[in-house]
Design an enzyme around this catalytic site. Structure first.
Site, PDB file in Angstrom:
ATOM      1  N   CYS A   1       8.619   8.576   8.187  1.00 28.44           N
ATOM      2  CA  CYS A   1       7.917   8.608   7.614  1.00 28.44           C
ATOM      3  C   CYS A   1       6.761   7.628   8.693  1.00 28.44           C
ATOM      4  CB  CYS A   1       7.253   8.133   6.418  1.00 28.44           C
ATOM      5  SG  CYS A   1       8.304   9.105   5.456  1.00 28.44           S
ATOM      6  N   ASP A   2       7.175   6.217   8.301  1.00 28.20           N
ATOM      7  CA  ASP A   2       6.662   5.386   9.093  1.00 28.20           C
ATOM      8  C   ASP A   2       6.520   4.896  10.172  1.00 28.20           C
ATOM      9  OD1 ASP A   2       5.323   5.641   6.131  1.00 28.20           O
ATOM     10  OD2 ASP A   2       6.272   4.039   5.206  1.00 28.20           O
TER      11      ASP A   2
ATOM     12  N   CYS B   1      11.175   4.438   4.488  1.00 36.83           N
ATOM     13  CA  CYS B   1      11.276   5.745   5.392  1.00 36.83           C
ATOM     14  C   CYS B   1      10.516   5.962   5.971  1.00 36.83           C
ATOM     15  CB  CYS B   1      10.595   6.885   4.498  1.00 36.83           C
ATOM     16  SG  CYS B   1      10.532   8.872   5.257  1.00 36.83           S
TER      17      CYS B   1
END
Ligand code: NAP
Length: 307
Positions: free
Chosen positions: A136-137, A133
């Site tokens: 997200c990261d 992701c």
């Protein structure tokens, strides 16, 4: 055992749209979701192909608005993990972490999850440099060099997004042509921070105490293997359906995607399916929402016929 006319399993765009339509039809319905409603959209930075949102809409915002919309019309949403489905003639029993719920009709909106590469180091470094992701990261990789694996829409979208943070993104694709669609592919090829490694296979993810340090690749054309130093490895090689809980109950294809007819009904009368868990041509938020609406309407008609 509690009993409902309709149980919707899963709270992504398919489930929330089915819930909106079922609530507006005044069905006795509940939606079960194991985490926060929204599904994979929650991991999408910007949705650019939701009709009417000319400037795009944040994935989190869109998911939140879909939930609020359904709740406004009275959809109850409960937190529960669904572990199975039992069919007892016309009655269906949904097995959950919190007990069993009987239903006259069920809509399965189980969604899909990122597929893994299955190469050495992937499991070991997940959460320590291996990610599925970018949204997200991505911010953890500011100023770094990262590799993205895959050549589809997700890989193209996420590789572009990662260039907001990383200094350089290698897009590692096993063929010499992207699968990604027009606009997304064009952006990859026009992005100075992305270098596509065509006809390359990922072989291994290597690292140390601090996490990922390199990926070992095979250049299929030059027939050589080598190590590419990177600080992160992002895997975007497709999806697999979250249908384990209904395998052997409803018919699926060989990869586990649920087979439906054009009214979204599965092989079991009164059990419908919608969204990314279905076998179909196009996996998009807009198709998931459309299938959710169809499934809710078909379920309503099924319930009327049973009454
Ligand atoms: P996908 O379309 O199935 O693409 C997967 C990619 O990974 C392909 O390029 C494939 O290579 C590659 N791949 C698969 N297994 C591999 C392996 N073992 N090693 C190396 N490479 C491998 O999956 P996706 O990109 O996640 O998209 C899933 C669905 O969501 C699609 O329907 C897509 O259109 C949709 N989606 C849409 C948007 C959007 O509209 N904005 C955004 C994201 C996703 P090959 O090309 O050689 O098969």
């Amino acid at each position: 055992m509690p009993e409902r006319e309709l149980v919707i399993v899963g709270g992504g765009p398919a489930g929330l749209t089915a819930g909106l339509y079922a609530a507006r039809a005044r069905l006795d319905v509940v939606l079960l979701e194991q985490m926060s409603p929204g599904g994979q959209v929650l991991n999408t930075h910007l949705v650019e192909n939701w009709p009417g949102e000319v400037d795009g809409v944040g994935g989190y915002d869109l998911a939140q608005r879909m939930k609020d919309h359904a709740v406004k019309f009275g959809l109850p949403i409960e937190t529960a993990e669904v572990t199975g489905l039992r069919v007892e003639g016309e009655r269906k029993v949904v097995l959950t972490s919190g007990g069993e719920i009987a239903a006259k009709a069920v809509i399965l909106c189980l969604g899909a999850r990122p597929r893994k590469l299955g190469i050495p180091g992937e499991e070991e470094y997940t959460g320590r440099g291996v990610s599925y992701c970018g949204t997200c990261d991505g911010p953890f990789y500011r100023g770094q060099v990262v590799a993205c694996f895959g050549g589809g829409d997700t890989a193209a979208e996420e590789a572009n997004f990662l260039t907001k943070f990383a200094d350089k993104v290698y897009l590692v694709h096993r063929r010499d042509q992207l699968r990604a669609s027009g606009v997304l592919a064009e952006r990859v090829l026009a992005n100075d921070k992305i270098e596509v490694l065509w006809s390359h296979l990922p072989l291994e993810i290597k690292g140390g105490q601090q996490g990922v340090e390199a990926v070992r690749l095979k250049d299929l054309k030059a027939e050589r293997e080598y190590e590419l130093p990177v600080g992160g490895a992002f895997v975007f090689v497709g999806t697999e359906p979250n249908t384990e809980c209904v395998r052997g109950v409803v018919d699926t294809d060989s990869r586990g995607f649920i087979l439906t007819d054009r009214d979204q009904q599965t092989s079991i009368p009164g059990v419908f399916a919608a969204g990314d868990c279905c076998a179909k041509l196009l996996r998009q938020i807009v198709t998931a929402a459309g299938e959710g609406a169809t499934a809710a309407f078909a379920a309503q008609r099924y319930l009327e016929e049973q009454a």
